[in-house]
Write an enzyme that holds these catalytic residues in place. Structure first.
Site, PDB file in Angstrom:
ATOM      1  N   CYS A  72      -3.127   6.764  -2.206  1.00 22.74           N
ATOM      2  CA  CYS A  72      -4.299   5.703  -2.461  1.00 22.74           C
ATOM      3  C   CYS A  72      -4.632   5.564  -4.011  1.00 22.74           C
ATOM      4  O   CYS A  72      -3.821   5.266  -4.422  1.00 22.74           O
ATOM      5  CB  CYS A  72      -5.287   6.211  -1.205  1.00 22.74           C
ATOM      6  SG  CYS A  72      -6.154   4.646  -0.813  1.00 22.74           S
ATOM      7  N   HIS A  77      -2.271   7.602   4.154  1.00 20.33           N
ATOM      8  CA  HIS A  77      -3.010   8.967   3.958  1.00 20.33           C
ATOM      9  C   HIS A  77      -2.509   9.995   4.838  1.00 20.33           C
ATOM     10  O   HIS A  77      -2.851  10.175   6.172  1.00 20.33           O
ATOM     11  CB  HIS A  77      -4.456   9.047   4.064  1.00 20.33           C
ATOM     12  CG  HIS A  77      -5.220   8.009   3.042  1.00 20.33           C
ATOM     13  ND1 HIS A  77      -5.759   8.887   2.137  1.00 20.33           N
ATOM     14  CD2 HIS A  77      -5.429   6.942   2.972  1.00 20.33           C
ATOM     15  CE1 HIS A  77      -6.400   8.049   1.298  1.00 20.33           C
ATOM     16  NE2 HIS A  77      -6.178   6.646   1.863  1.00 20.33           N
ATOM     17  N   GLU A  80      -2.749  13.181   4.748  1.00 17.54           N
ATOM     18  CA  GLU A  80      -3.527  14.053   4.751  1.00 17.54           C
ATOM     19  C   GLU A  80      -4.769  13.655   5.868  1.00 17.54           C
ATOM     20  O   GLU A  80      -5.306  14.789   6.494  1.00 17.54           O
ATOM     21  CB  GLU A  80      -4.417  14.387   3.431  1.00 17.54           C
ATOM     22  CG  GLU A  80      -5.336  13.685   3.177  1.00 17.54           C
ATOM     23  CD  GLU A  80      -4.807  12.214   2.536  1.00 17.54           C
ATOM     24  OE1 GLU A  80      -3.878  11.930   2.727  1.00 17.54           O
ATOM     25  OE2 GLU A  80      -5.915  11.656   1.786  1.00 17.54           O
TER      26      GLU A  80
END
Lengths: 224, 83
Positions: free
Chosen positions: A86, A197, A199
């Site tokens: 990002c 993302h 994560e």
């Protein structure tokens, strides 16, 4: 595994990345403040998401001039792996470690939702190690400036050289990116920048756990 | 001291959604002679420098190094004679 996560003023996904890496690898990543001038010998450096320096001037532009960036470039030229997520992707673009640029989303909206990505056939890369071309993975996105832009010549090169890691589905391109590009690799495959993302797709309380596939493959490669 | 004006605009070939939306919004308000507008950014640079050529060159270095993303933006710098 030796990993580090760079923290800038305004980073806000640094802890998510640290937890994801620790959960999956059992190794705690080193936290690297942006003012540090030396990155120790690491296998992986993550540039996390957020709003570094308030997105002033252009997203990632100020962070890309931070003291730590020279040593990040050294780490990359030593063949170390770098993952930019990002705002981290925007920073890697501004450092010119990755080609092309990211502009404001086509529909001018901040997009925040889960999205399906299609894994591409890439050159050998630690980041696509755990994934099969054509596989669909679900990761969240949350950005205002994720519209990947480059000229036809570069788009062709990215295709021919296997430098596109992820694409959005053609009928669900959330930001107007050229050729539905969601993630781009460097020429040697060791640097990945992506808007989604992984994560945030790990834990049971997340809406997807596909991030485990991504990080498992990456960590397996780095440990192997 | 010299005052340098820096103007930054998106390149023609780059889709600029903000320009499109603002243009359309003005047309919707009835400004039907409006073909399009261009939205850019102006940055004023004050330099401790007497030589105009050097001031422009110095400002261009700032543009290339940080202020402008030359992949998607065009820029021009000029001296503001009024100060």
């Amino acid at each position: 595994m030796r990993a580090g996560v760079i923290v800038f003023p305004g980073s806000n996904c640094d802890r998510d990345v640290i937890i994801a890496l620790k959960t999956i690898s059992n190794f705690k990543p080193k936290i690297l403040w942006h003012k540090e001038t030396e990155i120790p010998n690491l296998d992986l450096v993550v540039v996390p998401g957020g709003f570094s320096f308030g997105d002033y001037l252009r997203c990632g532009a100020i962070a890309a001039k931070s003291p730590i960036i020279n040593s990040l470039k050294d780490h990359a030229s030593r063949g170390g792996s770098v993952l930019g997520i990002c705002n981290g992707f925007q920073i890697l673009i501004e450092t010119k470690l990755l080609p092309g640029t990211l502009i404001t989303n086509k529909n001018l909206n901040f997009v925040c939702k889960d999205i399906s990505l299609i894994t591409q056939k890439t050159r050998p890369s630690p980041f696509t190690n755990g994934l099969t071309p054509g596989d669909k993975v679900n990761f969240p996105i949350a950005h205002n400036d994720g519209n990947y832009f480059c000229d036809d010549e570069l788009t062709k090169k990215l295709h021919n050289e296997g430098q596109i890691a992820f694409k959005y589905s053609p009928n669900d391109n959330p930001n107007g990116s050229v050729d539905n590009i969601a993630g781009v690799l460097s020429e040697n495959g060791r640097i990945l920048g992506m808007m989604p993302h992984p994560e945030r797709a790990i834990e049971n309380f997340h809406s997807s756990q596909d991030g485990k596939l991504f990080f498992n493959g990456l960590i397996k490669h780095l440990l192997g | 001291m010299i005052k340098v004006v820096l103007e930054i605009f998106p390149k023609e070939e780059v889709l600029d959604p903000e320009t499109k939306i603002v243009t359309k919004s003005l047309q919707d308000l009835g400004f039907d002679k409006l073909k399009e507008i261009k939205l850019g950014k102006q940055i004023l640079i004050y330099l401790n420098e007497q030589d105009k050529e050097k001031a422009l060159e110095y400002s261009k270095q700032m543009c290339e190094k940080l202020l402008v993303n030359t992949i998607i933006q065009d820029y021009k710098v000029y001296i503001d004679e009024e100060k």
